[in-house]
Design an enzyme around this catalytic site. Sequence first.
Site, PDB file in Angstrom:
ATOM      1  N   HIS A 170       0.798  -1.063   0.066  1.00  0.00           N
ATOM      2  CA  HIS A 170      -0.105  -0.240   0.061  1.00  0.00           C
ATOM      3  C   HIS A 170       0.739   1.410   0.190  1.00  0.00           C
ATOM      4  CE1 HIS A 170      -2.935   2.859   0.884  1.00  0.00           C
ATOM      5  NE2 HIS A 170      -3.876   1.820   1.173  1.00  0.00           N
ATOM      6  N   ASP A 219      -8.134  -4.429   0.088  1.00  0.00           N
ATOM      7  CA  ASP A 219      -8.254  -5.820  -1.064  1.00  0.00           C
ATOM      8  C   ASP A 219      -8.161  -6.662  -0.843  1.00  0.00           C
ATOM      9  OD1 ASP A 219      -8.797  -3.305  -2.735  1.00  0.00           O
ATOM     10  OD2 ASP A 219      -7.139  -3.091  -3.060  1.00  0.00           O
TER      11      ASP A 219
END
Length: 382
Positions: free
Chosen positions: A264, A319
């Site tokens: 991320h 996700d």
Amino acid sequence: MATDLRKGLEGVLVAESELSSIDGDEGRLIYRGYPIEELARETSYEEVLYLLWHGELPTETELAEFSEAIATEREVSEDVLATMERLADTGEQPMAALRTAVSMFSAHDPDAGADPDDLEATLRKGRRITAKIPTALAAFERYRLGEAPVDPDPNLGLAPNFLYMLTGERPDDVAAETFDQALILHADHGLNASTFTSMVIGSTMADIYSSVTGGIAALSGPLHGGANQDVVDVLIEINESDKDPLEWVEEATDAGRRIPGFGHRVYNVKDPRAHILHERSKELAENGDDKWYDITTTIETYLTEEKNLVEDGIAPNVDFYSGSVYYQLGLPTDMYTPIFAMSRVGGWIAHVLEYQEDNRLIRPRGRYVGPEDEAFVPLGER
């Protein structure tokens, strides 16, 4: 004028906000001071919308009035439904259909002609957009299946109502609560690409329909909103192979393959939203098919404990588990990113409203690196 070039605006501060804060080293996310874990556990998506848009959690009376206002604005016009049917028949992608639907909503909005400085009108328009997106998305999916749309149920909250309109059956408590939590977790996340896009558009004093449409367009890119679908594609690939999940992930990583759902731009540790959805995935597995949960946990354990990716700041993001949770709920995989938009629209609207309270046109500069003293040659001599 500053001369430092920051590709992707890495580390550049462009605004102050009271909406959400991310601590990437500690794995902490808060909305207006409240930890995401507490909001996911104790509130509904409607409560979080109220918090983002009004600055505080609602009382019981305020929540009832707010939820009723959203419920009464869920219906979409016949021309929107007709367009969703045509797009479904032509094989259009759901995100493109959603982008079209939001643009069309404005044609029937009673505040469409309101002054751009009227932030109360902007909020009313934003509420209508938020209420109607689930209806348009569910209708699009029903048309793709050759079935008639299901009318929204005003007695259901936004999350269970979407599942109801999608399937025609009221979801059980576990599915409804899980999906509601997923919407809460995706509602806002700082100045990500789609939120910043919405803010840039809002800074021109374009209407909120333009801002939301722009946010949808930004979210549709695979580097932003599509990773959860990529995760499920990998899970399906593993399930359809003849290999044990551990064997598959070992071979894939040894071959240099990147596993989606890890890493991320902000978090250096496991995304706090992934922790929450990890637990929901486990609960869904205990009430149904557990193979998807087993595959995801096998991948996570191997990459974090054997490969030690966390030491390099590469950990599971939201996700990784939202994809498996949505799949466990039986949601179509190409609807995952539109569902992301269905949630994040709350944050887009909140950021536009906040920025327009003290608006300044967002206008960065680019560094010119082209030629300086070209000799002009008339057209006939070139």
